[in-house]
Design a protein around this motif. Structure first.
Motif, PDB file in Angstrom:
ATOM      1  N   ILE A  40       2.185   4.094  -6.369  1.00 28.73           N
ATOM      2  CA  ILE A  40       3.528   3.814  -5.842  1.00 28.73           C
ATOM      3  C   ILE A  40       4.267   2.868  -6.789  1.00 28.73           C
ATOM      4  O   ILE A  40       5.419   3.102  -7.159  1.00 28.73           O
ATOM      5  CB  ILE A  40       3.449   3.180  -4.431  1.00 28.73           C
ATOM      6  CG1 ILE A  40       2.809   4.144  -3.433  1.00 28.73           C
ATOM      7  CG2 ILE A  40       4.827   2.764  -3.936  1.00 28.73           C
ATOM      8  CD1 ILE A  40       2.408   3.492  -2.115  1.00 28.73           C
ATOM      9  N   ARG A  41       3.563   1.806  -7.189  1.00 31.99           N
ATOM     10  CA  ARG A  41       4.230   0.810  -8.049  1.00 31.99           C
ATOM     11  C   ARG A  41       4.654   1.413  -9.381  1.00 31.99           C
ATOM     12  O   ARG A  41       5.756   1.167  -9.877  1.00 31.99           O
ATOM     13  CB  ARG A  41       3.311  -0.407  -8.248  1.00 31.99           C
ATOM     14  CG  ARG A  41       3.197  -1.259  -6.980  1.00 31.99           C
ATOM     15  CD  ARG A  41       2.515  -2.587  -7.249  1.00 31.99           C
ATOM     16  NE  ARG A  41       1.102  -2.436  -7.597  1.00 31.99           N
ATOM     17  CZ  ARG A  41       0.115  -2.292  -6.695  1.00 31.99           C
ATOM     18  NH1 ARG A  41       0.388  -2.262  -5.404  1.00 31.99           N
ATOM     19  NH2 ARG A  41      -1.133  -2.172  -7.094  1.00 31.99           N
ATOM     20  N   ALA A  42       3.778   2.258  -9.933  1.00 36.00           N
ATOM     21  CA  ALA A  42       4.098   2.860 -11.236  1.00 36.00           C
ATOM     22  C   ALA A  42       5.315   3.784 -11.130  1.00 36.00           C
ATOM     23  O   ALA A  42       6.224   3.738 -11.965  1.00 36.00           O
ATOM     24  CB  ALA A  42       2.881   3.627 -11.764  1.00 36.00           C
ATOM     25  N   VAL A  43       5.343   4.611 -10.066  1.00 37.21           N
ATOM     26  CA  VAL A  43       6.458   5.557  -9.923  1.00 37.21           C
ATOM     27  C   VAL A  43       7.747   4.799  -9.562  1.00 37.21           C
ATOM     28  O   VAL A  43       8.843   5.161 -10.008  1.00 37.21           O
ATOM     29  CB  VAL A  43       6.113   6.653  -8.877  1.00 37.21           C
ATOM     30  CG1 VAL A  43       7.315   7.541  -8.611  1.00 37.21           C
ATOM     31  CG2 VAL A  43       4.927   7.498  -9.355  1.00 37.21           C
ATOM     32  N   ALA A  44       7.608   3.733  -8.774  1.00 40.21           N
ATOM     33  CA  ALA A  44       8.789   2.964  -8.347  1.00 40.21           C
ATOM     34  C   ALA A  44       9.576   2.432  -9.551  1.00 40.21           C
ATOM     35  O   ALA A  44      10.798   2.320  -9.502  1.00 40.21           O
ATOM     36  CB  ALA A  44       8.358   1.806  -7.448  1.00 40.21           C
ATOM     37  N   ASP A  45       8.870   2.130 -10.634  1.00 40.38           N
ATOM     38  CA  ASP A  45       9.537   1.614 -11.835  1.00 40.38           C
ATOM     39  C   ASP A  45      10.598   2.578 -12.366  1.00 40.38           C
ATOM     40  O   ASP A  45      11.549   2.167 -13.005  1.00 40.38           O
ATOM     41  CB  ASP A  45       8.502   1.359 -12.950  1.00 40.38           C
ATOM     42  CG  ASP A  45       7.715   0.092 -12.664  1.00 40.38           C
ATOM     43  OD1 ASP A  45       8.146  -0.673 -11.765  1.00 40.38           O
ATOM     44  OD2 ASP A  45       6.665  -0.122 -13.314  1.00 40.38           O
ATOM     45  N   HIS A  46      10.391   3.879 -12.087  1.00 38.37           N
ATOM     46  CA  HIS A  46      11.373   4.863 -12.583  1.00 38.37           C
ATOM     47  C   HIS A  46      12.557   5.031 -11.641  1.00 38.37           C
ATOM     48  O   HIS A  46      13.498   5.747 -11.947  1.00 38.37           O
ATOM     49  CB  HIS A  46      10.720   6.247 -12.776  1.00 38.37           C
ATOM     50  CG  HIS A  46       9.519   6.209 -13.648  1.00 38.37           C
ATOM     51  ND1 HIS A  46       8.467   7.087 -13.521  1.00 38.37           N
ATOM     52  CD2 HIS A  46       9.190   5.367 -14.661  1.00 38.37           C
ATOM     53  CE1 HIS A  46       7.547   6.782 -14.408  1.00 38.37           C
ATOM     54  NE2 HIS A  46       7.963   5.748 -15.114  1.00 38.37           N
ATOM     55  N   TYR A  47      12.483   4.460 -10.445  1.00 38.97           N
ATOM     56  CA  TYR A  47      13.568   4.639  -9.460  1.00 38.97           C
ATOM     57  C   TYR A  47      13.994   3.294  -8.882  1.00 38.97           C
ATOM     58  O   TYR A  47      13.806   3.039  -7.689  1.00 38.97           O
ATOM     59  CB  TYR A  47      13.100   5.549  -8.315  1.00 38.97           C
ATOM     60  CG  TYR A  47      12.660   6.920  -8.758  1.00 38.97           C
ATOM     61  CD1 TYR A  47      13.572   7.965  -8.871  1.00 38.97           C
ATOM     62  CD2 TYR A  47      11.318   7.170  -9.069  1.00 38.97           C
ATOM     63  CE1 TYR A  47      13.166   9.223  -9.292  1.00 38.97           C
ATOM     64  CE2 TYR A  47      10.903   8.428  -9.495  1.00 38.97           C
ATOM     65  CZ  TYR A  47      11.827   9.444  -9.598  1.00 38.97           C
ATOM     66  OH  TYR A  47      11.433  10.684 -10.013  1.00 38.97           O
ATOM     67  N   PRO A  48      14.543   2.430  -9.708  1.00 45.69           N
ATOM     68  CA  PRO A  48      14.855   1.083  -9.210  1.00 45.69           C
ATOM     69  C   PRO A  48      15.812   1.130  -7.999  1.00 45.69           C
ATOM     70  O   PRO A  48      16.765   1.912  -8.008  1.00 45.69           O
ATOM     71  CB  PRO A  48      15.520   0.396 -10.412  1.00 45.69           C
ATOM     72  CG  PRO A  48      15.724   1.445 -11.448  1.00 45.69           C
ATOM     73  CD  PRO A  48      14.939   2.647 -11.102  1.00 45.69           C
ATOM     74  N   GLY A  49      15.456   0.360  -6.991  1.00 45.75           N
ATOM     75  CA  GLY A  49      16.325   0.240  -5.817  1.00 45.75           C
ATOM     76  C   GLY A  49      16.263   1.409  -4.845  1.00 45.75           C
ATOM     77  O   GLY A  49      16.965   1.421  -3.837  1.00 45.75           O
ATOM     78  N   HIS A  50      15.396   2.403  -5.110  1.00 46.63           N
ATOM     79  CA  HIS A  50      15.343   3.575  -4.212  1.00 46.63           C
ATOM     80  C   HIS A  50      14.742   3.174  -2.860  1.00 46.63           C
ATOM     81  O   HIS A  50      13.734   2.467  -2.803  1.00 46.63           O
ATOM     82  CB  HIS A  50      14.484   4.666  -4.852  1.00 46.63           C
ATOM     83  CG  HIS A  50      14.687   6.009  -4.218  1.00 46.63           C
ATOM     84  ND1 HIS A  50      14.271   6.270  -2.943  1.00 46.63           N
ATOM     85  CD2 HIS A  50      15.282   7.137  -4.677  1.00 46.63           C
ATOM     86  CE1 HIS A  50      14.592   7.518  -2.637  1.00 46.63           C
ATOM     87  NE2 HIS A  50      15.202   8.073  -3.679  1.00 46.63           N
ATOM     88  N   SER A  51      15.377   3.684  -1.778  1.00 43.36           N
ATOM     89  CA  SER A  51      14.983   3.228  -0.437  1.00 43.36           C
ATOM     90  C   SER A  51      13.557   3.653  -0.056  1.00 43.36           C
ATOM     91  O   SER A  51      12.914   3.017   0.770  1.00 43.36           O
ATOM     92  CB  SER A  51      15.958   3.780   0.601  1.00 43.36           C
ATOM     93  OG  SER A  51      15.856   5.189   0.614  1.00 43.36           O
ATOM     94  N   LEU A  52      13.052   4.713  -0.656  1.00 46.95           N
ATOM     95  CA  LEU A  52      11.698   5.187  -0.321  1.00 46.95           C
ATOM     96  C   LEU A  52      10.668   4.066  -0.493  1.00 46.95           C
ATOM     97  O   LEU A  52       9.702   3.978   0.257  1.00 46.95           O
ATOM     98  CB  LEU A  52      11.325   6.376  -1.235  1.00 46.95           C
ATOM     99  CG  LEU A  52       9.944   6.973  -1.023  1.00 46.95           C
ATOM    100  CD1 LEU A  52       9.848   7.680   0.331  1.00 46.95           C
ATOM    101  CD2 LEU A  52       9.602   7.968  -2.128  1.00 46.95           C
TER     102      LEU A  52
END
Ligand SMILES: Nc1ncnc2c1ncn2[C@@H]1O[C@H](COP(=O)(O)OP(=O)(O)O)[C@@H](O)[C@H]1O
Ligand SMILES: [Mg+2]
Length: 460
Positions: free
Chosen positions: A116-128
């Protein structure tokens, strides 16, 4: 072993054809477990037309132990297993099990968190990414349990179902799943408990050896994923059979999945409605719970018929605080265990252990629990108590602070958390043959109906 004699629909279900797929649905206490055990014995009995080696399979170790006990003296060709046990055994026979190559739940959570943390880096601020790791774990289990072959199949199903995920988040969830798989591979694991079934199916597809089992009988089938059920259907030859016994009111793992998505070819579903276990007063509490709007609805639910046996009303004890609840649990367990089996049901094993502290002189036992267990106190959890039955059941911490739990509320939101927790409570309540005692402190339990006359309400 003296199992009850089948009556009515039970008889029909027991002697269903020995080839093809059969589904039997029934509410709690209607004899599914007993009939599953008897059907497995029947199908494995030499001399019966179409007999052959039979696998009696379920999801939890406690219930598998209970079924094992019920099957004492059964023909040699009957094996009782959890699904995990079966899958590991089959993959081992294919040379695919080596050392510790299945990731356990703790390590899985860690790896899903990293993904999750790794993928989150590509979508800053995404509500998911405001969601809890438990929510992602649940979603990944669902995807895996459905056995989707690729992202498109997932997205297509998401479009059709009443999805809980906004459209712009779905492919990100898939990305997380793929990243989790990569991380898992790097750590040297081959499977987790959810996707082991996918490999079982792949292996069976290329396996031209004669099938080991001719028949599979499943108890608590609603708790196996569609892919697990499909793998069991693939494990028998064309002249073999799959008999699925289940109750969707007791589906306590993940999201609602119907047997209809499991690829079983069933002409007619048998339904059991007569409750042989609970007293009228206990069944009334369960029926009331399952008719609450938050319980959810599904065409797979079987409307239960109230049993005929009279008994005392369940007791609802309002305590001052948790300390007093624990005291009441111990006193009640001590009193009731003089005469019969008593289950103390906690949310976790640690909680069940804590609840039973001070009862050492009663030699409190943990599951496995057997069909003809002697009187005494048995500690259990909402999950492990599944499928078992006791003379008395004690369920503490039903107050607003604990049920629905904060974890469930955080992970799934109020509506979903209420539905999930209601099923857990339903399972626990319906284990009781004659006495049911619930305790709470603080606000009245949100999951329990306040209809007058359901409980004897007391304060210590
Ligand atoms: N035909 C029957 N006659 C008497 N008792 C029965 C019969 N069928 C089931 N029972 C009893 O009812 C209880 C519930 O059966 P079980 O198979 O555990 O139900 P389920 O799995 O549907 O919850 C058990 O105590 C069982 O012995
Ligand atoms: Mg059962």
């Amino acid at each position: 072993m003296n199992l009850p004699r089948p009556v009515g629909h039970q008889k029909k279900a027991l002697y269903l054809p020995s080839s093809g797929h059969q589904v039997v649905l029934g509410s709690a206490g209607t004899g599914k477990t007993v009939m599953a055990a008897l059907r497995a014995q029947y199908l494995s009995t030499p001399g019966i037309e179409g007999h052959g080696r039979t696998l009696l399979v379920t999801s939890t170790k406690a219930l598998s132990g209970y079924l094992q006990h019920m099957s004492r003296g059964a023909p040699e060709g009957l094996d009782v297993r959890t699904y995990g046990h079966f899958a590991r055994g089959y993959l081992n026979s294919r040379g695919l099990m080596r050392g510790r190559n299945i990731v356990d739940s703790r390590a899985r959570r860690e790896l899903v968190g990293q993904a999750i943390r790794a993928v989150a880096d590509h979508y800053p601020g995404h509500s998911l990414f405001g969601r809890k790791v438990e929510w992602f774990e649940d979603e990944l289990s669902w995807i895996t349990g459905m056995g989707f072959q690729g992202e498109d199949a997932y997205l297509e199903t998401e479009r059709r179902r009443r999805s809980r995920i906004p459209e712009n988040s779905r492919s990100i969830v898939w990305e997380i799943l793929e990243h989790y798989h990569d991380l898992r591979d790097e750590k040297g694991y081959d499977f987790d408990w959810d996707d082991i079934a996918i490999t079982v199916r792949k292996e069976l597809a290329g396996d031209d050896q004669p099938r080991f089992y001719r028949h599979v009988v499943i108890d608590e089938g609603q708790d196996l994923s569609p892919e697990e059920i499909r793998s069991l259907a693939d494990a028998v030859p064309p002249d073999g059979s799959v008999s699925f016994f289940g109750d969707y009111a007791q589906q306590i793992y993940g999201q609602a999945m119907s047997w209809k998505s499991c690829g079983l070819a069933v002409r007619k579903v048998e339904r059991f409605q007569d409750n042989f276990r609970n007293t009228k007063a206990i069944a009334k509490v369960a029926i009331e719970l399952s008719s609450q709007p938050f319980f959810g609805d599904s065409e797979d639910l079987v409307e239960p018929i109230a049993p005929k046996v009279d008994g005392a009303k369940p007791t609802l004890v309002e305590c001052q605080d948790e300390q007093e609840e624990m005291e009441i649990v111990r006193q009640t367990a001590r009193r009731l265990s003089a005469e019969g089996t008593v289950a103390v049901v906690g949310r976790t094993w640690e909680e069940a252990e804590r609840l039973c502290r001070g009862l050492e002189s009663l030699h409190v036992k943990k599951n496995p629990y057997s069909w003809d267990a002697p009187p005494g106190v048995y500690r259990s959890t909402y999950y492990s108590v599944k499928g078992l039955e006791f003379d008395s059941v004690i369920v503490p911490f039903c107050g607003a602070a604990h049920m629905p739990s904060e974890e469930a509320l955080d992970a799934f939101g109020e509506e979903d958390a209420m539905a999930r927790e209601a099923k857990l409570l339903y399972v626990a309540i319906t284990r009781a043959k004659s006495d049911l005692v619930l305790t709470y402190s603080g606000k009245y339990p949100p999951l329990l109906s306040s209809s007058p006359g359901l409980f004897t309400e007391v304060r210590p």
